[in-house]
Write a protein that holds these residues in place. Structure first.
Motif, PDB file in Angstrom:
ATOM      1  N   LEU A  95     -19.143  12.445  21.617  1.00 32.77           N
ATOM      2  CA  LEU A  95     -19.490  13.078  22.899  1.00 32.77           C
ATOM      3  C   LEU A  95     -19.278  12.119  24.070  1.00 32.77           C
ATOM      4  O   LEU A  95     -18.743  12.495  25.125  1.00 32.77           O
ATOM      5  CB  LEU A  95     -20.937  13.565  22.873  1.00 32.77           C
ATOM      6  N   ILE A  96     -19.686  10.870  23.874  1.00 34.77           N
ATOM      7  CA  ILE A  96     -19.528   9.890  24.952  1.00 34.77           C
ATOM      8  C   ILE A  96     -18.052   9.652  25.247  1.00 34.77           C
ATOM      9  O   ILE A  96     -17.606   9.613  26.406  1.00 34.77           O
ATOM     10  CB  ILE A  96     -20.235   8.576  24.578  1.00 34.77           C
ATOM     11  N   ALA A  97     -17.259   9.485  24.161  1.00 41.99           N
ATOM     12  CA  ALA A  97     -15.828   9.248  24.358  1.00 41.99           C
ATOM     13  C   ALA A  97     -15.155  10.443  25.043  1.00 41.99           C
ATOM     14  O   ALA A  97     -14.310  10.273  25.935  1.00 41.99           O
ATOM     15  CB  ALA A  97     -15.159   8.969  23.004  1.00 41.99           C
ATOM     16  N   GLU A  98     -15.538  11.680  24.659  1.00 43.66           N
ATOM     17  CA  GLU A  98     -14.937  12.863  25.265  1.00 43.66           C
ATOM     18  C   GLU A  98     -15.318  12.988  26.740  1.00 43.66           C
ATOM     19  O   GLU A  98     -14.490  13.310  27.596  1.00 43.66           O
ATOM     20  CB  GLU A  98     -15.378  14.115  24.505  1.00 43.66           C
ATOM     21  N   ALA A 183     -11.399   5.298  31.731  1.00 41.93           N
ATOM     22  CA  ALA A 183     -12.008   5.856  30.519  1.00 41.93           C
ATOM     23  C   ALA A 183     -12.837   4.806  29.788  1.00 41.93           C
ATOM     24  O   ALA A 183     -13.940   5.084  29.304  1.00 41.93           O
ATOM     25  CB  ALA A 183     -10.922   6.416  29.607  1.00 41.93           C
ATOM     26  N   LYS A 184     -12.311   3.567  29.731  1.00 40.84           N
ATOM     27  CA  LYS A 184     -13.066   2.490  29.082  1.00 40.84           C
ATOM     28  C   LYS A 184     -14.338   2.172  29.863  1.00 40.84           C
ATOM     29  O   LYS A 184     -15.413   1.991  29.273  1.00 40.84           O
ATOM     30  CB  LYS A 184     -12.190   1.244  28.980  1.00 40.84           C
ATOM     31  N   GLU A 185     -14.227   2.119  31.202  1.00 45.19           N
ATOM     32  CA  GLU A 185     -15.419   1.828  32.014  1.00 45.19           C
ATOM     33  C   GLU A 185     -16.489   2.900  31.844  1.00 45.19           C
ATOM     34  O   GLU A 185     -17.680   2.593  31.688  1.00 45.19           O
ATOM     35  CB  GLU A 185     -15.015   1.718  33.485  1.00 45.19           C
ATOM     36  N   LEU A 186     -16.077   4.180  31.879  1.00 48.11           N
ATOM     37  CA  LEU A 186     -17.055   5.265  31.716  1.00 48.11           C
ATOM     38  C   LEU A 186     -17.678   5.251  30.328  1.00 48.11           C
ATOM     39  O   LEU A 186     -18.868   5.556  30.159  1.00 48.11           O
ATOM     40  CB  LEU A 186     -16.372   6.611  31.978  1.00 48.11           C
TER      41      LEU A 186
END
Length: 429
Positions: A95-98, A183-186
């Protein structure tokens, strides 16, 4: 004005912004008091209606029925422990990655739209400038040179098209790299938020301690408010008497009454005839809107309603008071008061209500009080319930009596005009 706000239970945001903190507290207290009154009135009416059989009592037929499993017990499912369920950690990671990917994708799309617009505008402007230059030169050459100019134009167009395509590719690559980095920061931001949520027990204990301190502070503020109300009641009788006598004294002098009648009124002695009317008649030859809508309407209102009541004039003279100003903004008023000492003040025509705004210089900063003039008297909106017959009576009264108990504001030094013509010249033309 206050009765209208309590009737509608609504205040315009622009008008609310003009109120001080003390005025806002008093207004919110009055609105809450009106809500409780309406609620008690409605409860009493419903109780009376049920007692007299006008309305049947409410019957609550809602119920809950649990889903049962094969064993006859209540069916329970725990995420991550059922057949085929993924572990909670894996679901959370996905979920976090999406969420990070979608957020980065949206931001990348927005950046690309901006980049594409910049690229298109850049090369469109460059092409237009180049065409203009070519056309300027083309009219100078002979007819046989026009074909060469056209070939040159096509060559330049192709060159700019090639450069535009290269710029677009570089922009797309830059946006793609920014999307991956975002995306990596988020992802790590959401991961940190998940880890911090596990420390909620300590935060709960801190919250309970803050709540205890907040309750103690509320009790202290309640005691301060009660002291302020007691102090206000102590001054109110004297304030009301002084305000009435000042207003009536001015009216007697305008109507040519004798000193004997004025003294008789002050000491509450009966006069030989009926007392003069308290309200100065105001011309109603125009239909006043519910609130000011333009400067022209405000000027019309002042000339039709305020000039007959001698608003802005000194007492018993034809001179305009040094503290009176026209339709100026809050910023202009603070600029005029900037270099003056504490206690300096001016009165300006309001653009928010039918009335005025008294701007007051503090030791550090400023205060602005609304003066309601929509009826046949003048009074501060939400601060002081005293009613004054003229605007000059209100100013003279608060040269001796403070405006608020908490602030202790006394009107000491009027702030006059700085420019010529004065800012009120449209009101007296």
């Amino acid at each position: 004005m206050l009765q209208q706000i309590l009737h509608d239970m609504y205040i315009d945001p622009e008008l609310l912004a003009e109120l001080s903190d003390v005025q806002k507290h008093i207004l919110f207290y009055k609105m809450r008091e009106e809500q409780l009154r309406r609620w008690r009135e409605r409860e009493a009416w419903e109780a009376l209606a049920q007692a007299e059989g006008l309305r049947p009592p409410k019957v609550n037929d809602k119920h809950i029925q649990w889903l049962l499993g094969a064993d006859g017990d209540v069916w329970v499912w725990i995420m991550g422990e059922g057949p085929g369920d993924k572990p909670y950690e894996e679901i959370s990671e996905e979920l976090i990655a999406e969420r990070a990917r979608l957020q980065a994708q949206r931001e990348a799309e927005e950046l690309w739209r901006q980049k594409e617009a910049e690229i298109t505008k850049k090369f469109r402007d460059a092409l237009a400038n180049e065409k203009a230059r070519i056309l300027a030169e083309k009219w100078k050459v002979e007819m046989e040179d026009r074909k060469a100019a056209k070939v040159l134009e096509e060559r330049i167009r192709e060159e700019f098209k090639r450069k535009e395509d290269e710029e677009r590719k570089r922009g797309e690559e830059q946006i793609r790299l920014q999307e991956e980095q975002r995306a990596k920061e988020l992802y790590w931001t959401l991961k940190q938020a998940q880890l911090q949520s596990h420390a909620s027990e300590n935060e709960e204990r801190e919250w309970e301690e803050q709540l205890r301190r907040s309750k103690a502070a509320d009790e202290e503020r309640s005691r301060g408010a009660q002291h302020a109300r007691d102090e206000y009641r102590r001054h109110s009788l004297r304030a009301i008497q002084k305000g009435m006598v000042a207003g009536l004294s001015s009216m007697f002098r305008e109507l040519g009454q004798s000193q004997e009648q004025e003294a008789r009124l002050y000491h509450h002695l009966p006069g030989p005839g009926p007392p003069p009317p308290l309200a100065i008649p105001v011309s109603r030859t125009w239909e006043r809107p519910l609130r000011p809508v333009s400067r022209e309407v405000i000027v019309r209102w002042f000339k039709e309603e305020q000039l007959p009541r001698r608003a802005g004039f000194e007492r018993n003279t034809k001179s305009i008071a040094p503290w009176f100003h026209g339709i100026i903004s809050r910023e202009d008023a603070e600029d005029l008061l900037e270099n003056m000492t504490e206690g300096a003040f001016l009165v300006r025509v309001s653009e928010k209500i039918w009335g005025y705004t008294l701007s007051y210089r503090l030791q550090k900063g400023f205060k602005h009080f609304l003066v309601d003039a929509s009826a046949d008297f003048y009074s501060f909106l939400g601060v002081d319930p005293n009613r004054h017959a003229t605007l000059t009576d209100l100013i003279d009264f608060h040269k001796e009596e403070i405006i608020t108990v908490s602030g202790g504001e006394l009107l000491q030094e009027p702030c006059g005009q700085r420019d010529s013509p004065p800012d009120y010249h449209l009101l007296f033309e």
